[in-house]
Design a protein around this motif. Structure first.
Motif, PDB file in Angstrom:
ATOM      1  N   PHE A 126       0.836  -1.208   0.000  1.00  0.00           N
ATOM      2  CA  PHE A 126       0.000   0.000   0.000  1.00  0.00           C
ATOM      3  C   PHE A 126       0.869   1.257   0.000  1.00  0.00           C
ATOM      4  O   PHE A 126       1.813   1.372   0.773  1.00  0.00           O
ATOM      5  CB  PHE A 126      -0.909  -0.017   1.230  1.00  0.00           C
ATOM      6  CG  PHE A 126      -1.901   1.105   1.251  1.00  0.00           C
ATOM      7  CD1 PHE A 126      -2.978   1.114   0.368  1.00  0.00           C
ATOM      8  CD2 PHE A 126      -1.756   2.154   2.150  1.00  0.00           C
ATOM      9  CE1 PHE A 126      -3.900   2.157   0.380  1.00  0.00           C
ATOM     10  CE2 PHE A 126      -2.679   3.200   2.167  1.00  0.00           C
ATOM     11  CZ  PHE A 126      -3.750   3.197   1.280  1.00  0.00           C
ATOM     12  N   ASN A 127       0.514   2.189  -0.887  1.00  0.00           N
ATOM     13  CA  ASN A 127       1.266   3.436  -0.963  1.00  0.00           C
ATOM     14  C   ASN A 127       0.379   4.605  -0.544  1.00  0.00           C
ATOM     15  O   ASN A 127      -0.477   5.059  -1.311  1.00  0.00           O
ATOM     16  CB  ASN A 127       1.789   3.653  -2.393  1.00  0.00           C
ATOM     17  CG  ASN A 127       2.737   4.831  -2.449  1.00  0.00           C
ATOM     18  OD1 ASN A 127       2.840   5.608  -1.494  1.00  0.00           O
ATOM     19  ND2 ASN A 127       3.433   4.975  -3.567  1.00  0.00           N
ATOM     20  N   PRO A 128       0.583   5.121   0.678  1.00  0.00           N
ATOM     21  CA  PRO A 128      -0.312   6.175   1.165  1.00  0.00           C
ATOM     22  C   PRO A 128      -0.285   7.444   0.316  1.00  0.00           C
ATOM     23  O   PRO A 128      -1.296   8.142   0.243  1.00  0.00           O
ATOM     24  CB  PRO A 128       0.188   6.452   2.589  1.00  0.00           C
ATOM     25  CG  PRO A 128       1.476   5.746   2.737  1.00  0.00           C
ATOM     26  CD  PRO A 128       1.560   4.700   1.684  1.00  0.00           C
ATOM     27  N   THR A 129       0.845   7.716  -0.358  1.00  0.00           N
ATOM     28  CA  THR A 129       0.890   8.951  -1.145  1.00  0.00           C
ATOM     29  C   THR A 129      -0.025   8.871  -2.378  1.00  0.00           C
ATOM     30  O   THR A 129      -0.357   9.876  -2.978  1.00  0.00           O
ATOM     31  CB  THR A 129       2.332   9.284  -1.620  1.00  0.00           C
ATOM     32  OG1 THR A 129       2.774   8.229  -2.483  1.00  0.00           O
ATOM     33  CG2 THR A 129       3.288   9.423  -0.453  1.00  0.00           C
ATOM     34  N   GLU A 130      -0.439   7.660  -2.736  1.00  0.00           N
ATOM     35  CA  GLU A 130      -1.337   7.516  -3.889  1.00  0.00           C
ATOM     36  C   GLU A 130      -2.805   7.533  -3.489  1.00  0.00           C
ATOM     37  O   GLU A 130      -3.686   7.398  -4.332  1.00  0.00           O
ATOM     38  CB  GLU A 130      -1.038   6.198  -4.618  1.00  0.00           C
ATOM     39  CG  GLU A 130       0.256   6.245  -5.410  1.00  0.00           C
ATOM     40  CD  GLU A 130       0.629   4.901  -6.001  1.00  0.00           C
ATOM     41  OE1 GLU A 130      -0.136   3.929  -5.834  1.00  0.00           O
ATOM     42  OE2 GLU A 130       1.711   4.840  -6.626  1.00  0.00           O
ATOM     43  N   SER A 131      -3.068   7.664  -2.178  1.00  0.00           N
ATOM     44  CA  SER A 131      -4.462   7.651  -1.723  1.00  0.00           C
ATOM     45  C   SER A 131      -4.887   9.062  -1.315  1.00  0.00           C
ATOM     46  O   SER A 131      -4.283   9.668  -0.428  1.00  0.00           O
ATOM     47  CB  SER A 131      -4.615   6.708  -0.535  1.00  0.00           C
ATOM     48  OG  SER A 131      -5.915   6.820   0.003  1.00  0.00           O
ATOM     49  N   THR A 132      -5.938   9.569  -1.944  1.00  0.00           N
ATOM     50  CA  THR A 132      -6.396  10.933  -1.644  1.00  0.00           C
ATOM     51  C   THR A 132      -7.108  11.015  -0.291  1.00  0.00           C
ATOM     52  O   THR A 132      -7.305  12.100   0.243  1.00  0.00           O
ATOM     53  CB  THR A 132      -7.364  11.438  -2.731  1.00  0.00           C
ATOM     54  OG1 THR A 132      -8.430  10.485  -2.847  1.00  0.00           O
ATOM     55  CG2 THR A 132      -6.662  11.590  -4.068  1.00  0.00           C
ATOM     56  N   SER A 133      -7.506   9.858   0.256  1.00  0.00           N
ATOM     57  CA  SER A 133      -8.227   9.900   1.533  1.00  0.00           C
ATOM     58  C   SER A 133      -7.320   9.573   2.732  1.00  0.00           C
ATOM     59  O   SER A 133      -7.786   9.470   3.867  1.00  0.00           O
ATOM     60  CB  SER A 133      -9.422   8.941   1.483  1.00  0.00           C
ATOM     61  OG  SER A 133      -9.040   7.693   0.940  1.00  0.00           O
ATOM     62  N   TYR A 134      -6.017   9.425   2.497  1.00  0.00           N
ATOM     63  CA  TYR A 134      -5.078   9.084   3.581  1.00  0.00           C
ATOM     64  C   TYR A 134      -4.769  10.289   4.461  1.00  0.00           C
ATOM     65  O   TYR A 134      -4.635  11.403   3.981  1.00  0.00           O
ATOM     66  CB  TYR A 134      -3.762   8.574   2.986  1.00  0.00           C
ATOM     67  CG  TYR A 134      -2.700   8.287   4.029  1.00  0.00           C
ATOM     68  CD1 TYR A 134      -2.610   7.030   4.611  1.00  0.00           C
ATOM     69  CD2 TYR A 134      -1.807   9.278   4.448  1.00  0.00           C
ATOM     70  CE1 TYR A 134      -1.646   6.757   5.582  1.00  0.00           C
ATOM     71  CE2 TYR A 134      -0.846   9.021   5.423  1.00  0.00           C
ATOM     72  CZ  TYR A 134      -0.772   7.755   5.985  1.00  0.00           C
ATOM     73  OH  TYR A 134       0.173   7.495   6.949  1.00  0.00           O
ATOM     74  N   SER A 135      -4.662  10.077   5.764  1.00  0.00           N
ATOM     75  CA  SER A 135      -4.072  11.118   6.611  1.00  0.00           C
ATOM     76  C   SER A 135      -3.300  10.504   7.767  1.00  0.00           C
ATOM     77  O   SER A 135      -3.593   9.393   8.234  1.00  0.00           O
ATOM     78  CB  SER A 135      -5.137  12.083   7.126  1.00  0.00           C
ATOM     79  OG  SER A 135      -6.096  11.385   7.861  1.00  0.00           O
ATOM     80  N   ASN A 136      -2.289  11.203   8.212  1.00  0.00           N
ATOM     81  CA  ASN A 136      -1.538  10.842   9.412  1.00  0.00           C
ATOM     82  C   ASN A 136      -2.353  11.200  10.648  1.00  0.00           C
ATOM     83  O   ASN A 136      -3.280  12.010  10.574  1.00  0.00           O
ATOM     84  CB  ASN A 136      -0.224  11.635   9.456  1.00  0.00           C
ATOM     85  CG  ASN A 136       0.859  11.015   8.571  1.00  0.00           C
ATOM     86  OD1 ASN A 136       0.812   9.840   8.268  1.00  0.00           O
ATOM     87  ND2 ASN A 136       1.832  11.842   8.199  1.00  0.00           N
TER      88      ASN A 136
END
Ligand SMILES: *[C@@H]1O[C@H](CO)[C@@H](O)[C@H](O)[C@H]1NC(C)=O
Ligand SMILES: *[C@@H]1O[C@H](CO)[C@@H](O)[C@H](O)[C@H]1NC(C)=O
Length: 476
Positions: A179-189
């Motif tokens: 999984f690549n979080p930078t490719e997901s627009t709904s990801y947040s830290n």
């Protein structure tokens, strides 16, 4: 001429008596057959041996909403079955022993791992990992656009996690793209000051750490396996109609262990950060599963209470200090027609949990030896075979195609009686070594564990909000 003998009344009596005795004999025979049917299983040896073809279950709630298919990780229904790394039964059982040791350790030392000076010195170190290889996987999706991930589902874990790019320290090999979080627009830290960050202490057994305002989690699984990374949020998609926005999970940057090429763990424990707690609004802390009868079949994992069968019987969860595991009370065990004489204090002293990740049920030593003695009596006509790993009661059935084995039944709190199916009673190394699929703990104070072999084909219902666990026959 005796008037009585020729009287119609006598004839009637005679007919009635004849009829009655015929009926009595017949019902006695019927009763005998019923005893056999209700206290014994007839088992085809071939059904115990692994199949190489996937035959997915046609039973079960495939049309129910919020349902995921469950596969055995190494069976022919799983895309992992081609892996060269498919473990032998011996390896499965030795990993199972590691998992049990780590559960015993966790429950006996219900404290923050950080406060233990050198945890590795206390937990027996073994190669491999404590999650066991006899586990079940489900496939869900994470992120926007969504990416499919196969996760081991585990009622003994709380935080769900997956390996994440850029794998700052290390990732093990997994089947799907990482999984690549930078490719997901709904990801947040997630920030270090959030409530969820502080909840990591109880969910993982480790205090959270902080890295430039971002919350960092760590989970160790007993021996050499661990995952460490950012506590994150993203959209979790269970099915097209079951989407969980802002789901908290671990985005692992340093992951090590034999998680068998899966992408991580789905945590079904009852602590605040588990998927069960996070989806409380949606599913009311209610889920159920059916583990398939063999590795060549499929089962299901369902969130919410729609479509749960009416023949599910519920036992209350037992109270415990521990917030993750699901505790239940065993009152007794039967083998064939015999109720074992085990003092209730034997189960009370140890306590019992139900666990989806432990393979073989572990019983307190006194309970196991009573079970074994009675099972051996019921199996006395079959030649015995040497012990195999942790399984000490084995039979050489190479001359048989069909056998009759005594049914093992558990009685749980609330007088809930549950019969274990044949596929949950025996495991086969091959036809010359078929073993009773139970083991004893070495210490009477160690917790008993109802393992996943014994749960096969049952509908197991976790009504966490209602404080009860249900068992129903024939779930998949
Ligand atoms: C999350 O936090 C880490 C550490 O501060 C940082 O490297 C990363 O870029 C952050 N990701 C996002 C999407 O903000
Ligand atoms: C199976 O049957 C053969 C032939 O009767 C016999 O020699 C052998 O000992 C039997 N094996 C077992 C394990 O009972």
């Amino acid at each position: 001429m005796a008037p009585l003998i020729s009287s119609p009344l006598f004839n009637l009596l005679l007919i009635s008596f004849t009829f009655l005795s015929f009926f009595l004999i017949k019902s006695y025979a019927l009763e005998g057959r019923k005893v056999i049917e209700s206290h014994y299983h007839t088992v085809e040896i071939s059904s115990l041996l692994p199949a190489s073809v996937c035959s997915p279950s046609t039973k079960g709630p495939s049309k129910r909403p919020s349902t995921l298919k469950v596969f055995h990780r190494h069976g022919p229904c799983s895309k992992y079955s081609q892996d060269k790394a498919t473990p032998s039964l011996d390896e499965v059982l030795s990993h199972d022993e590691s998992r049990v040791e780590s559960i015993h350790f966790k429950i006996n030392h219900n404290v923050d791992n950080d406060k233990i000076e050198d945890k590795k010195a206390i937990v027996p170190a073994k190669s491999g990992q404590s999650l066991g290889t006899g586990n079940y996987i489900v496939s869900l999706s994470l992120g926007t656009p969504k990416k499919s991930l196969s996760l081991v589902f585990d009622t003994g874990s709380d935080l769900t996690w997956t390996q994440c790019q850029p794998c700052a320290r290390s990732c093990y090999t997994q089947k799907e793209p990482i999984f690549n979080p930078t490719e997901s627009t709904s990801y947040s830290n997630v920030s270090c000051s959030s409530t969820q960050c502080s909840q990591l202490s109880s969910a993982t057994g480790n205090s959270p750490k902080c890295f430039s305002q971002t919350c960092v989690y760590t989970i160790q699984y007993g021996d050499q396996s661990f995952t460490m990374g950012f506590l994150s949020q993203d959209t979790l998609t269970i099915s097209p109609s079951d989407v969980v926005p802002n789901f908290y999970y671990g985005c692992g940057q340093n992951n090590q262990g034999l998680f068998g090429n899966t992408a991580g763990i789905l945590g079904l424990g009852q602590d605040a950060l588990s998927i069960v707690s996070q989806t409380e609004q949606k599913y009311g802390k209610y889920f159920s599963y059916c583990l398939p009868s063999s590795s060549s079949s499929s089962g299901h994992l369902t969130f919410g209470n729609s479509g749960v069968s009416s023949n599910v019987k519920f036992t209350p969860f037992a109270n415990s200090q521990d917030t993750s595991f699901y505790f239940i009370n065993i009152l007794g065990i039967s083998v064939g027609t015999t109720q074992l004489s085990i003092s209730p204090s034997v189960f009370k002293t140890a306590g019992t949990i139900i666990d989806s990740g432990t393979v073989i049920t572990r019983l307190p030593p006194d309970a196991y030896s009573a079970l074994r003695t009675e099972f051996k009596k019921g199996m006395s006509k079959y030649p015995s075979a040497p012990a195999f790993s942790i399984l000490d009661t084995c039979y050489d059935l190479s001359n048989y195609t069909t056998i009759t084995i005594p049914k093992i039944g558990f009685t749980f709190d609330g007088n809930v009686k549950v019969d274990i199916v044949a596929m949950g009673t025996l495991v086969a190394v091959d036809s010359s070594r078929v073993c009773l699929a139970f083991a004893g703990n070495s210490d009477a104070s160690d917790i008993g564990i109802l393992g996943n072999v014994q749960q096969r084909t049952m509908e197991v219902v976790y009504d966490v909000a209602g404080g009860k666990l249900g068992f129903g026959p024939g779930g998949c």
